[in-house]
Scaffold this motif. Sequence first.
Motif, PDB file in Angstrom:
ATOM      1  N   PRO A   8       5.375  49.925  54.846  1.00 14.34           N
ATOM      2  CA  PRO A   8       6.401  49.358  55.732  1.00 14.34           C
ATOM      3  C   PRO A   8       7.553  50.314  56.034  1.00 14.34           C
ATOM      4  CG  PRO A   8       6.648  48.494  53.511  1.00 14.34           C
ATOM      5  CD  PRO A   8       5.432  49.371  53.490  1.00 14.34           C
ATOM      6  N   GLY A   9       7.552  51.490  55.421  1.00 14.47           N
ATOM      7  CA  GLY A   9       8.630  52.430  55.721  1.00 14.47           C
ATOM      8  C   GLY A   9       9.960  51.954  55.195  1.00 14.47           C
ATOM      9  N   ALA A  10      11.038  52.468  55.762  1.00 19.43           N
ATOM     10  CA  ALA A  10      12.356  52.167  55.205  1.00 19.43           C
ATOM     11  C   ALA A  10      13.409  51.917  56.265  1.00 19.43           C
ATOM     12  CB  ALA A  10      12.795  53.305  54.300  1.00 19.43           C
ATOM     13  N   LEU A  64       7.638  41.073  55.191  1.00 17.38           N
ATOM     14  CA  LEU A  64       6.305  41.009  54.603  1.00 17.38           C
ATOM     15  C   LEU A  64       5.380  41.895  55.424  1.00 17.38           C
ATOM     16  CD1 LEU A  64       4.442  39.603  52.499  1.00 17.38           C
ATOM     17  CD2 LEU A  64       3.963  37.891  54.254  1.00 17.38           C
ATOM     18  N   SER A  65       4.810  42.885  54.765  1.00 21.80           N
ATOM     19  CA  SER A  65       3.968  43.861  55.455  1.00 21.80           C
ATOM     20  C   SER A  65       2.497  43.556  55.172  1.00 21.80           C
ATOM     21  CB  SER A  65       4.329  45.244  54.912  1.00 21.80           C
ATOM     22  OG  SER A  65       3.549  46.233  55.491  1.00 21.80           O
ATOM     23  N   PRO A  66       1.588  43.881  56.090  1.00 26.33           N
ATOM     24  CA  PRO A  66       0.175  43.787  55.727  1.00 26.33           C
ATOM     25  C   PRO A  66      -0.077  44.693  54.511  1.00 26.33           C
ATOM     26  CG  PRO A  66       0.452  44.268  58.071  1.00 26.33           C
ATOM     27  CD  PRO A  66       1.797  44.393  57.444  1.00 26.33           C
ATOM     28  N   PRO A  67      -0.983  44.264  53.590  1.00 28.52           N
ATOM     29  CA  PRO A  67      -1.126  44.996  52.328  1.00 28.52           C
ATOM     30  C   PRO A  67      -1.415  46.484  52.493  1.00 28.52           C
ATOM     31  CG  PRO A  67      -2.419  42.966  52.283  1.00 28.52           C
ATOM     32  CD  PRO A  67      -1.837  43.066  53.652  1.00 28.52           C
ATOM     33  N   SER A  68      -2.140  46.859  53.559  1.00 24.96           N
ATOM     34  CA  SER A  68      -2.538  48.265  53.661  1.00 24.96           C
ATOM     35  C   SER A  68      -1.582  49.090  54.525  1.00 24.96           C
ATOM     36  CB  SER A  68      -3.948  48.347  54.236  1.00 24.96           C
ATOM     37  OG  SER A  68      -3.950  47.781  55.522  1.00 24.96           O
ATOM     38  N   PRO A 125      -3.518  54.213  47.326  1.00 21.01           N
ATOM     39  CA  PRO A 125      -2.979  55.264  48.196  1.00 21.01           C
ATOM     40  C   PRO A 125      -1.767  54.872  49.037  1.00 21.01           C
ATOM     41  CG  PRO A 125      -5.247  54.707  48.778  1.00 21.01           C
ATOM     42  CD  PRO A 125      -4.927  53.975  47.545  1.00 21.01           C
ATOM     43  N   VAL A 126      -1.764  53.692  49.631  1.00 23.59           N
ATOM     44  CA  VAL A 126      -0.614  53.364  50.494  1.00 23.59           C
ATOM     45  C   VAL A 126       0.659  53.203  49.666  1.00 23.59           C
ATOM     46  CG1 VAL A 126       0.370  51.726  52.132  1.00 23.59           C
ATOM     47  CG2 VAL A 126      -2.023  52.350  52.273  1.00 23.59           C
ATOM     48  N   CYS A 127       0.504  52.523  48.525  1.00 22.42           N
ATOM     49  CA  CYS A 127       1.665  52.395  47.636  1.00 22.42           C
ATOM     50  C   CYS A 127       2.203  53.766  47.336  1.00 22.42           C
ATOM     51  CB  CYS A 127       1.281  51.779  46.297  1.00 22.42           C
ATOM     52  SG  CYS A 127       0.527  50.195  46.458  1.00 22.42           S
ATOM     53  N   GLY A 128       1.271  54.699  47.060  1.00 22.25           N
ATOM     54  CA  GLY A 128       1.693  56.053  46.707  1.00 22.25           C
ATOM     55  C   GLY A 128       2.642  56.591  47.747  1.00 22.25           C
ATOM     56  N   ASP A 129       2.233  56.479  49.017  1.00 19.87           N
ATOM     57  CA  ASP A 129       3.109  56.986  50.091  1.00 19.87           C
ATOM     58  C   ASP A 129       4.434  56.247  50.089  1.00 19.87           C
ATOM     59  OD1 ASP A 129       0.441  57.400  52.505  1.00 19.87           O
ATOM     60  OD2 ASP A 129       1.115  58.643  50.855  1.00 19.87           O
ATOM     61  N   GLN A 130       4.354  54.937  49.879  1.00 22.65           N
ATOM     62  CA  GLN A 130       5.568  54.117  49.950  1.00 22.65           C
ATOM     63  C   GLN A 130       6.539  54.496  48.837  1.00 22.65           C
ATOM     64  OE1 GLN A 130       4.819  49.937  49.613  1.00 22.65           O
ATOM     65  NE2 GLN A 130       6.854  49.358  50.277  1.00 22.65           N
ATOM     66  N   GLY A 169      -4.614  38.075  43.205  1.00 18.70           N
ATOM     67  CA  GLY A 169      -3.932  38.224  41.926  1.00 18.70           C
ATOM     68  C   GLY A 169      -3.008  39.427  41.895  1.00 18.70           C
ATOM     69  N   LEU A 170      -2.442  39.741  43.055  1.00 19.37           N
ATOM     70  CA  LEU A 170      -1.554  40.904  43.176  1.00 19.37           C
ATOM     71  C   LEU A 170      -0.288  40.513  43.931  1.00 19.37           C
ATOM     72  CD1 LEU A 170      -4.164  43.526  44.470  1.00 19.37           C
ATOM     73  CD2 LEU A 170      -3.232  43.415  42.144  1.00 19.37           C
ATOM     74  N   CYS A 171       0.761  41.310  43.762  1.00 20.35           N
ATOM     75  CA  CYS A 171       1.945  41.107  44.605  1.00 20.35           C
ATOM     76  C   CYS A 171       1.583  41.418  46.048  1.00 20.35           C
ATOM     77  CB  CYS A 171       3.075  42.043  44.185  1.00 20.35           C
ATOM     78  SG  CYS A 171       3.744  41.702  42.557  1.00 20.35           S
ATOM     79  N   GLU A 172       2.244  40.739  46.955  1.00 24.46           N
ATOM     80  CA  GLU A 172       2.169  41.118  48.370  1.00 24.46           C
ATOM     81  C   GLU A 172       2.953  42.409  48.545  1.00 24.46           C
ATOM     82  OE1 GLU A 172       0.761  39.314  50.826  1.00 24.46           O
ATOM     83  OE2 GLU A 172       0.957  37.179  50.366  1.00 24.46           O
ATOM     84  N   ARG A 173       2.796  43.038  49.720  1.00 21.81           N
ATOM     85  CA  ARG A 173       3.657  44.182  50.019  1.00 21.81           C
ATOM     86  C   ARG A 173       4.876  43.627  50.753  1.00 21.81           C
ATOM     87  NH1 ARG A 173       2.260  49.204  49.407  1.00 21.81           N
ATOM     88  NH2 ARG A 173       0.037  48.776  49.491  1.00 21.81           N
ATOM     89  N   ALA A 174       5.910  43.309  49.974  1.00 23.82           N
ATOM     90  CA  ALA A 174       7.055  42.574  50.512  1.00 23.82           C
ATOM     91  C   ALA A 174       8.358  43.243  50.102  1.00 23.82           C
ATOM     92  CB  ALA A 174       7.036  41.144  49.984  1.00 23.82           C
ATOM     93  N   LEU A 175       9.292  43.259  51.024  1.00 24.94           N
ATOM     94  CA  LEU A 175      10.591  43.880  50.758  1.00 24.94           C
ATOM     95  C   LEU A 175      11.698  42.842  50.825  1.00 24.94           C
ATOM     96  CD1 LEU A 175      10.240  46.988  53.128  1.00 24.94           C
ATOM     97  CD2 LEU A 175      10.067  47.002  50.633  1.00 24.94           C
TER      98      LEU A 175
END
Lengths: 179, 154
Positions: free
Chosen positions: B138-140, B131-135, B42-47, B111-117
Amino acid sequence: MSKLKPPITKLDHVRGNANAPVSLVEYGDFQCPNCGEAYPIVEEIVRELGHGLRFAYRHFPLSTAHPLALSAAIAAEAAGRQRKFWPMHHIIFENQQQLSAEALWAFAETIGLDMQQFEKDINDRELEDKVDADFESGVRSGVNGTPTFFINEIRYNGGYDRDSIMAALQKNTANHGSI
Amino acid sequence: MLPIGSAAPDFRLYSTPDQQHSLKDYSGKNLILAFYPADWSPVCGDQVSLYNEMLQLFRKENAAIVGISVDGRWCHQAYMQSRNLHFPLLADFEPKGAVAKAYGAYDEKEGLCERALYVLDAGGIVRWHYLSPPSVNPGADGILNALRKINAKK
């Protein structure tokens, strides 16, 4: 800490008291179910606080997820040209389940817009630009989904229930003047 | 994560079953790399939905964006179609997470990518990262600020 950029301007749709000790700004999407759920809560708060609050609404349509969000935002802006932004805002959220392109016309008629003028305005590129500008200001302010609220220009990260928002508003009201 | 000012490691990854993207494809443009844990969460979806709405704003800043996760290319294809996404999602699939590891954006435990920009400039130099917490989405705003700074120095 994410800050509202720009602060409330003359271009914003604002209710309440311009000199109120606390301001609440919502970035919303007319087709977003979470915004639909937040709507009656925000309305209750606006009514309850009356002159103690300044409330503004800005558009943040996520068009890919919500194909009618942009049209609805433009319709609200077009209504705004006839000084009826808020009636349009209300009728859209109150009938969110029935939202469609046709419904926007029906809403416009229901709130008593001059329909010829409305048709002209919704095709005016300037209104879409205004919605885009709201979106961009949202992104720059740290909005990453809807609804997002700012209290006295600082992003509010708490829950969308009445008590949480109210408590945050009251805390900021109490702080007013001491900053 | 890679230090600011370092050269970004090259990559060549599939976005769809028959399309590959490499870092060099983007030379001359600023490039946003959005590592994220998984398609469909879900969070990825929003991102990704948010970035999808911002493509025009990114273009104005002479920037392109790619998403990177360990999901396979057919998964990405289905996800992109379902969300109507207009920017590529790259499959860091084989060897799993190799690009994310090279960018210091891999969570070995999950075994996943971090949520990183990352924001790279037109010469492929790292100019900003986050580097954002996984859940947390991080917005734009950070991306846009970084792009503005890069473009202001020209």
